[in-house]
Design a protein around this motif. Sequence first.
Motif, mmCIF file in Angstrom:
data_model
loop_
_atom_site.group_PDB
_atom_site.id
_atom_site.type_symbol
_atom_site.label_atom_id
_atom_site.label_comp_id
_atom_site.label_asym_id
_atom_site.label_seq_id
_atom_site.Cartn_x
_atom_site.Cartn_y
_atom_site.Cartn_z
ATOM 1 N N MET A 1 0.871 -1.212 0.126
ATOM 2 C CA MET A 1 -0.001 0.029 -0.008
ATOM 3 C C MET A 1 1.022 1.328 -0.123
ATOM 4 N N PHE A 2 2.079 1.391 0.729
ATOM 5 C CA PHE A 2 3.089 2.437 0.920
ATOM 6 C C PHE A 2 3.407 2.630 -0.540
ATOM 7 N N ARG A 3 3.940 1.815 -0.953
ATOM 8 C CA ARG A 3 4.587 1.884 -2.328
ATOM 9 C C ARG A 3 3.522 2.368 -3.364
ATOM 10 N N ARG A 4 2.315 1.807 -3.489
ATOM 11 C CA ARG A 4 1.456 2.663 -4.694
ATOM 12 C C ARG A 4 1.193 3.998 -4.263
ATOM 13 N N LYS A 5 0.905 4.511 -2.880
ATOM 14 C CA LYS A 5 0.916 5.873 -2.582
ATOM 15 C C LYS A 5 2.046 6.675 -2.970
ATOM 16 N N ILE A 10 4.445 10.696 -7.023
ATOM 17 C CA ILE A 10 5.505 10.931 -8.059
ATOM 18 C C ILE A 10 4.820 11.065 -9.276
ATOM 19 N N GLU A 11 3.760 10.451 -9.680
ATOM 20 C CA GLU A 11 3.352 10.279 -11.085
ATOM 21 C C GLU A 11 2.314 11.824 -11.092
ATOM 22 N N ARG A 12 1.982 12.053 -9.803
ATOM 23 C CA ARG A 12 1.062 13.546 -10.006
ATOM 24 C C ARG A 12 1.825 14.769 -9.916
ATOM 25 N N THR A 13 3.340 14.637 -9.702
ATOM 26 C CA THR A 13 3.845 15.731 -9.377
ATOM 27 C C THR A 13 5.055 16.140 -10.348
ATOM 28 N N ASP A 14 4.910 17.003 -11.001
ATOM 29 C CA ASP A 14 5.951 17.489 -12.322
ATOM 30 C C ASP A 14 7.312 17.409 -11.584
ATOM 31 N N VAL A 17 11.290 12.931 -8.404
ATOM 32 C CA VAL A 17 12.172 11.848 -8.816
ATOM 33 C C VAL A 17 12.144 10.728 -7.735
ATOM 34 N N ALA A 18 11.657 11.039 -6.253
ATOM 35 C CA ALA A 18 11.708 10.053 -5.245
ATOM 36 C C ALA A 18 10.799 10.221 -4.365
ATOM 37 N N ALA A 19 10.183 9.325 -3.628
ATOM 38 C CA ALA A 19 9.567 9.424 -2.474
ATOM 39 C C ALA A 19 9.736 8.565 -1.557
ATOM 40 N N ILE A 20 10.197 8.998 -0.332
ATOM 41 C CA ILE A 20 10.419 7.975 0.663
ATOM 42 C C ILE A 20 9.700 8.233 2.103
ATOM 43 N N ILE A 21 9.383 7.046 2.425
ATOM 44 C CA ILE A 21 8.766 7.232 3.988
ATOM 45 C C ILE A 21 9.885 6.630 4.767
ATOM 46 N N MET A 22 10.225 7.469 6.006
ATOM 47 C CA MET A 22 11.061 7.418 6.751
ATOM 48 C C MET A 22 10.693 7.394 8.375
ATOM 49 N N GLY A 23 11.190 6.611 8.888
ATOM 50 C CA GLY A 23 11.112 6.693 10.351
ATOM 51 C C GLY A 23 12.069 7.904 11.164
ATOM 52 N N TYR A 89 7.175 9.448 12.118
ATOM 53 C CA TYR A 89 7.304 9.175 10.857
ATOM 54 C C TYR A 89 7.159 10.306 9.794
ATOM 55 N N PHE A 90 7.981 10.491 8.758
ATOM 56 C CA PHE A 90 7.682 11.430 7.697
ATOM 57 C C PHE A 90 7.866 10.812 6.333
ATOM 58 N N VAL A 91 7.252 11.648 5.340
ATOM 59 C CA VAL A 91 7.442 11.426 3.909
ATOM 60 C C VAL A 91 8.332 12.297 3.391
ATOM 61 N N MET A 92 9.309 12.037 2.464
ATOM 62 C CA MET A 92 10.151 13.064 1.868
ATOM 63 C C MET A 92 9.848 12.895 0.067
ATOM 64 N N LEU A 93 9.610 13.949 -0.282
ATOM 65 C CA LEU A 93 9.638 14.043 -1.783
ATOM 66 C C LEU A 93 10.893 14.818 -2.111
ATOM 67 N N ALA A 94 11.311 14.081 -3.285
ATOM 68 C CA ALA A 94 12.605 15.212 -3.892
ATOM 69 C C ALA A 94 12.277 15.300 -5.337
ATOM 70 N N LEU A 95 12.480 16.410 -5.953
ATOM 71 C CA LEU A 95 12.101 16.994 -7.046
ATOM 72 C C LEU A 95 13.188 17.367 -7.841
ATOM 73 N N LEU A 96 13.260 17.316 -8.969
ATOM 74 C CA LEU A 96 14.361 18.103 -9.717
ATOM 75 C C LEU A 96 14.363 19.602 -9.635
ATOM 76 N N PRO A 97 15.100 20.579 -9.868
ATOM 77 C CA PRO A 97 14.885 22.160 -9.692
ATOM 78 C C PRO A 97 14.001 22.430 -10.705
ATOM 79 N N GLY A 98 12.977 23.331 -10.434
ATOM 80 C CA GLY A 98 11.881 23.609 -11.660
ATOM 81 C C GLY A 98 10.624 22.651 -11.533
#
Length: 121
Positions: A1-5, A10-14, A17-23, A89-98
């Motif tokens: 379920m987490f992987r799907r989310k 990632i698919e919905r955000t221009d 490049v990465a999304a990670i759930i971390m403790g 717990y937190f979720v981290m989203l990484a985007l390329l600049p722009g």
Amino acid sequence: MFRRKLNEIIERTDGAVAAIIMGTDGIEVEKVMRLEGQDLNLDVAAATFTSLVRNAQKNGKEIGLGELREQVLLFDRAWIIIRLMSRDYFVMLALLPGGSLGRGRFELRKTELELAHEFAL
């Protein structure tokens, strides 16, 4: 379920490049990474950012600002959004600049609400 989310974020955000759930203990729960993000050392970044999250949580409480909700970090090669799911717990989203910071923040907030029961203590 987490992987799907994470894939949905990632698919919905221009530019994502990465999304990670971390403790906040530095242990990774789940990760989804596109090929474009492979050379950015995002695994190491996510583990390292746990100390930033813990320090911001502590400092916010000590100076009366309340609970930490979100952090945004803008680097030359990546933009990072960190959204707290709970105190541990937190979720981290990484985007390329722009990339779309606003959309990324929206998707993380939506995911936080959808997964709240999974991270309730």
